[in-house]
Design a protein around this motif. Structure first.
Motif, PDB file in Angstrom:
ATOM      1  N   PRO A  93       0.833  -1.167  -0.152  1.00 10.66           N
ATOM      2  CA  PRO A  93      -0.004  -0.004   0.028  1.00 10.66           C
ATOM      3  C   PRO A  93       0.847   1.415  -0.341  1.00 10.66           C
ATOM      4  N   THR A  94       0.407   2.176  -0.593  1.00  9.39           N
ATOM      5  CA  THR A  94       1.035   3.623  -0.764  1.00  9.39           C
ATOM      6  C   THR A  94      -0.102   4.856  -0.420  1.00  9.39           C
ATOM      7  N   VAL A  95      -1.244   4.360  -0.314  1.00 10.86           N
ATOM      8  CA  VAL A  95      -2.214   5.520  -0.155  1.00 10.86           C
ATOM      9  C   VAL A  95      -2.671   5.178   1.445  1.00 10.86           C
ATOM     10  N   ILE A  96      -2.472   6.536   2.085  1.00 10.74           N
ATOM     11  CA  ILE A  96      -2.960   6.522   3.382  1.00 10.74           C
ATOM     12  C   ILE A  96      -4.241   7.341   3.610  1.00 10.74           C
ATOM     13  N   GLY A  97      -5.375   6.867   4.266  1.00  9.47           N
ATOM     14  CA  GLY A  97      -6.589   7.506   4.345  1.00  9.47           C
ATOM     15  C   GLY A  97      -6.551   7.948   5.898  1.00  9.47           C
ATOM     16  N   VAL A  98      -7.178   9.247   5.936  1.00  8.13           N
ATOM     17  CA  VAL A  98      -7.325   9.950   7.110  1.00  8.13           C
ATOM     18  C   VAL A  98      -8.929  10.385   7.376  1.00  8.13           C
TER      19      VAL A  98
ATOM     20  N   HIS B 112     -20.053  12.537   6.264  1.00  8.28           N
ATOM     21  CA  HIS B 112     -18.823  13.638   6.252  1.00  8.28           C
ATOM     22  C   HIS B 112     -17.987  13.225   5.321  1.00  8.28           C
ATOM     23  N   LEU B 113     -16.763  13.640   5.257  1.00  8.45           N
ATOM     24  CA  LEU B 113     -15.681  13.417   4.392  1.00  8.45           C
ATOM     25  C   LEU B 113     -14.275  12.960   5.174  1.00  8.45           C
ATOM     26  N   ALA B 114     -13.752  12.142   4.395  1.00  9.83           N
ATOM     27  CA  ALA B 114     -12.474  11.828   4.816  1.00  9.83           C
ATOM     28  C   ALA B 114     -11.568  12.321   3.486  1.00  9.83           C
ATOM     29  N   VAL B 115     -10.187  12.131   3.970  1.00  6.48           N
ATOM     30  CA  VAL B 115      -9.031  12.384   3.003  1.00  6.48           C
ATOM     31  C   VAL B 115      -8.061  11.210   2.683  1.00  6.48           C
ATOM     32  N   SER B 116      -7.581  11.311   1.397  1.00  7.07           N
ATOM     33  CA  SER B 116      -6.626  10.103   1.125  1.00  7.07           C
ATOM     34  C   SER B 116      -5.212  10.832   0.656  1.00  7.07           C
TER      35      SER B 116
ATOM     36  N   ALA C 196     -10.003   4.136   5.910  1.00  3.91           N
ATOM     37  CA  ALA C 196      -9.605   2.925   5.050  1.00  3.91           C
ATOM     38  C   ALA C 196     -10.451   3.046   3.580  1.00  3.91           C
ATOM     39  N   LEU C 197     -11.621   3.560   3.884  1.00  5.49           N
ATOM     40  CA  LEU C 197     -12.626   3.736   2.412  1.00  5.49           C
ATOM     41  C   LEU C 197     -12.011   4.714   1.622  1.00  5.49           C
ATOM     42  N   ALA C 198     -11.752   5.688   2.163  1.00  3.64           N
ATOM     43  CA  ALA C 198     -10.652   6.825   1.587  1.00  3.64           C
ATOM     44  C   ALA C 198      -9.576   6.350   0.690  1.00  3.64           C
ATOM     45  N   ALA C 199      -8.814   5.743   1.487  1.00  8.28           N
ATOM     46  CA  ALA C 199      -7.535   5.089   0.967  1.00  8.28           C
ATOM     47  C   ALA C 199      -7.950   4.080  -0.202  1.00  8.28           C
ATOM     48  N   ALA C 200      -8.779   3.288  -0.280  1.00  8.61           N
ATOM     49  CA  ALA C 200      -9.288   2.213  -1.155  1.00  8.61           C
ATOM     50  C   ALA C 200      -9.541   2.950  -2.295  1.00  8.61           C
TER      51      ALA C 200
END
Length: 211
Positions: free
Chosen positions: A11-16, A57-61, A108-112
């Motif tokens: 994995p190279t994408v982090i979700g927050v 709401h919103l998350a970020v990746s 995790a949803l945002a990262a995926a």
């Protein structure tokens, strides 16, 4: 582009997920994380709607150039999010999770979503700093990570795109979307024969379904 680089399966994408209620808050979170974590210029930071849980709401990746960079950033991020003055939030990198489950799941949803390059609204990406004022469409495509543009209401297909020399009034707010593995910027006609991004700056706070 940087969303799914590195060794296969690494994995190279982090979700927050910090529970951002609107696009403005999610944009600020993405920009703050890029600055506070000292992320490389190749980073692509996106916003993503999270519709599960108690409220939308919103998350970020944060898509990073390689697995080693992602691992290093992960450790700095966890330290940052664990600070006493930070609001409740979660993070995810592959199988790694941090924070309350509801927030970690949103992360995790945002990262995926950015990992597949099928969904996500890009806030930070290579070249975004060049997209200020009014620039020719050709410049926008040559000097940023945006792969192509669409004009809302224009017929699709070869030969129907705008002239590369058409001026684009960026309003210093250019938010392309991941579509089919490309960053695509929706444009609309503007006064004086110009084009402008479909999304206006500082939108009125609204539900995450508009992300």
């Amino acid at each position: 582009m940087t969303g799914a680089t590195g060794r296969p399966g690494v994995p190279t994408v982090i979700g927050v997920d910090a529970g951002s209620a609107d696009l403005r808050g999610a944009d600020h979170l993405a920009q703050d994380l890029v600055a506070l974590l000292g992320l490389p210029d190749a980073t692509v930071a996106c916003t993503h709607p999270v519709r599960g849980g108690e409220r939308p709401h919103l998350a970020v990746s944060l898509a990073l150039p390689d697995a080693d960079t992602a691992s290093s950033v992960w450790h700095r991020l966890v330290t940052l999010l664990a600070a006493e003055d930070r609001p409740p939030s979660g993070a995810a990198l592959g199988a790694l999770r941090h924070g309350p489950a509801s927030y970690a799941d949103g992360a995790a949803l945002a990262a995926a979503e950015q990992h597949t390059r099928e969904q996500g609204r890009a806030v930070v990406y290579p070249g975004v700093g060049h997209l200020v004022g009014t620039v020719p469409l050709r410049f926008l495509l040559q000097h940023s990570a945006i792969d192509r543009v669409t004009v809302v209401g224009a017929p699709p297909g070869p030969g129907n795109g705008p002239d590369p020399d058409t001026p684009v009034t960026t309003r210093d707010h250019v938010r392309p979307l991941w579509q089919d593995g490309q960053l695509v910027l929706p444009l609309v006609p503007a006064a004086g024969g110009l084009l402008a991004p479909f999304e206006v700056p500082d939108p009125t706070p609204c539900c995450a379904d508009h992300g």
